[in-house]
Design a protein around this motif. Structure first.
Motif, PDB file in Angstrom:
ATOM      1  N   ASP A  43       5.971 -16.101  -8.014  1.00  0.00           N
ATOM      2  CA  ASP A  43       4.863 -15.171  -8.234  1.00  0.00           C
ATOM      3  C   ASP A  43       5.005 -14.498  -9.589  1.00  0.00           C
ATOM      4  O   ASP A  43       6.067 -14.471 -10.177  1.00  0.00           O
ATOM      5  CB  ASP A  43       4.746 -14.141  -7.112  1.00  0.00           C
ATOM      6  N   GLU A  58       3.925 -10.919 -11.466  1.00  0.00           N
ATOM      7  CA  GLU A  58       3.461  -9.537 -11.328  1.00  0.00           C
ATOM      8  C   GLU A  58       2.244  -9.352 -12.232  1.00  0.00           C
ATOM      9  O   GLU A  58       2.201  -9.893 -13.339  1.00  0.00           O
ATOM     10  CB  GLU A  58       4.628  -8.621 -11.720  1.00  0.00           C
ATOM     11  N   GLN A  76       3.206 -20.492  -1.423  1.00  0.00           N
ATOM     12  CA  GLN A  76       3.343 -19.481  -0.366  1.00  0.00           C
ATOM     13  C   GLN A  76       4.324 -18.374  -0.740  1.00  0.00           C
ATOM     14  O   GLN A  76       5.104 -17.900   0.071  1.00  0.00           O
ATOM     15  CB  GLN A  76       3.746 -20.141   0.948  1.00  0.00           C
ATOM     16  N   GLY A  77       4.278 -17.972  -1.999  1.00  0.00           N
ATOM     17  CA  GLY A  77       5.102 -16.860  -2.460  1.00  0.00           C
ATOM     18  C   GLY A  77       6.438 -17.262  -3.047  1.00  0.00           C
ATOM     19  O   GLY A  77       7.194 -16.403  -3.501  1.00  0.00           O
ATOM     20  N   ALA A 131      -2.195 -21.827  -5.753  1.00  0.00           N
ATOM     21  CA  ALA A 131      -2.368 -20.498  -6.351  1.00  0.00           C
ATOM     22  C   ALA A 131      -3.236 -19.614  -5.464  1.00  0.00           C
ATOM     23  O   ALA A 131      -4.256 -20.050  -4.933  1.00  0.00           O
ATOM     24  CB  ALA A 131      -3.007 -20.613  -7.733  1.00  0.00           C
ATOM     25  N   ARG A 132      -2.801 -18.381  -5.306  1.00  0.00           N
ATOM     26  CA  ARG A 132      -3.582 -17.385  -4.578  1.00  0.00           C
ATOM     27  C   ARG A 132      -3.144 -15.996  -5.031  1.00  0.00           C
ATOM     28  O   ARG A 132      -2.100 -15.839  -5.649  1.00  0.00           O
ATOM     29  CB  ARG A 132      -3.435 -17.535  -3.071  1.00  0.00           C
ATOM     30  N   ILE A 133      -3.953 -15.021  -4.718  1.00  0.00           N
ATOM     31  CA  ILE A 133      -3.614 -13.634  -5.025  1.00  0.00           C
ATOM     32  C   ILE A 133      -2.993 -13.016  -3.784  1.00  0.00           C
ATOM     33  O   ILE A 133      -3.593 -13.038  -2.699  1.00  0.00           O
ATOM     34  CB  ILE A 133      -4.869 -12.837  -5.452  1.00  0.00           C
ATOM     35  N   ASP A 134      -1.803 -12.480  -3.929  1.00  0.00           N
ATOM     36  CA  ASP A 134      -1.134 -11.816  -2.815  1.00  0.00           C
ATOM     37  C   ASP A 134      -1.949 -10.589  -2.427  1.00  0.00           C
ATOM     38  O   ASP A 134      -2.260  -9.758  -3.280  1.00  0.00           O
ATOM     39  CB  ASP A 134       0.280 -11.407  -3.228  1.00  0.00           C
ATOM     40  N   CYS A 163      -0.551  -9.885  -6.990  1.00  0.00           N
ATOM     41  CA  CYS A 163       0.078 -10.756  -7.980  1.00  0.00           C
ATOM     42  C   CYS A 163      -0.388 -12.188  -7.739  1.00  0.00           C
ATOM     43  O   CYS A 163      -0.886 -12.524  -6.672  1.00  0.00           O
ATOM     44  CB  CYS A 163       1.600 -10.659  -7.918  1.00  0.00           C
ATOM     45  N   LEU A 164      -0.224 -13.011  -8.751  1.00  0.00           N
ATOM     46  CA  LEU A 164      -0.566 -14.423  -8.638  1.00  0.00           C
ATOM     47  C   LEU A 164       0.652 -15.128  -8.059  1.00  0.00           C
ATOM     48  O   LEU A 164       1.757 -15.003  -8.596  1.00  0.00           O
ATOM     49  CB  LEU A 164      -0.911 -14.995 -10.016  1.00  0.00           C
ATOM     50  N   GLU A 165       0.466 -15.842  -6.950  1.00  0.00           N
ATOM     51  CA  GLU A 165       1.598 -16.526  -6.347  1.00  0.00           C
ATOM     52  C   GLU A 165       1.280 -17.995  -6.103  1.00  0.00           C
ATOM     53  O   GLU A 165       0.116 -18.386  -6.012  1.00  0.00           O
ATOM     54  CB  GLU A 165       2.054 -15.841  -5.066  1.00  0.00           C
ATOM     55  N   TRP A 178       0.215  -7.099  -3.064  1.00  0.00           N
ATOM     56  CA  TRP A 178       0.703  -6.762  -4.394  1.00  0.00           C
ATOM     57  C   TRP A 178      -0.246  -7.148  -5.513  1.00  0.00           C
ATOM     58  O   TRP A 178      -0.026  -6.795  -6.668  1.00  0.00           O
ATOM     59  CB  TRP A 178       2.058  -7.419  -4.639  1.00  0.00           C
TER      60      TRP A 178
END
Length: 81
Positions: A61, A63, A57-58, A44-47, A52-54, A50
């Motif tokens: 995700d 919104e 590696q995306g 988990a990471r914040i893009d 968003c929570l992804e 954008w």
């Protein structure tokens, strides 16, 4: 509405901090378990573009507005129970 900070508590439970300063603890299992296996939650990471929570590696995700609405509804249901 942007996501500013995330913290995994345990399993699918996360603490989410939004740009408004609102902090919500919620269980995302019903929202993401079809797309994100429990052993991939640590991705988990914040893009940065954008907010968003992804995960993965995306690959998956959420919104920020959808995440906020889900977290508020889940929090409301927990309080009512």
């Amino acid at each position: 509405m942007k996501l500013k900070q995330i913290e995994q508590i345990e399993g699918y439970r996360f603490t989410l901090t939004f740009e408004s300063g609102e902090v919500i603890q919620t269980d995302l299992k019903d929202l993401i378990s079809s797309f994100v296996a429990e052993d991939a939650l640590q991705t988990a990471r914040i893009d940065p573009d954008w907010a968003c929570l992804e995960f993965n590696q995306g690959f998956a995700d959420i919104e920020p507005k959808t995440l906020y609405r889900y977290a508020c509804e889940a929090s409301h249901h927990q309080q009512a129970a």
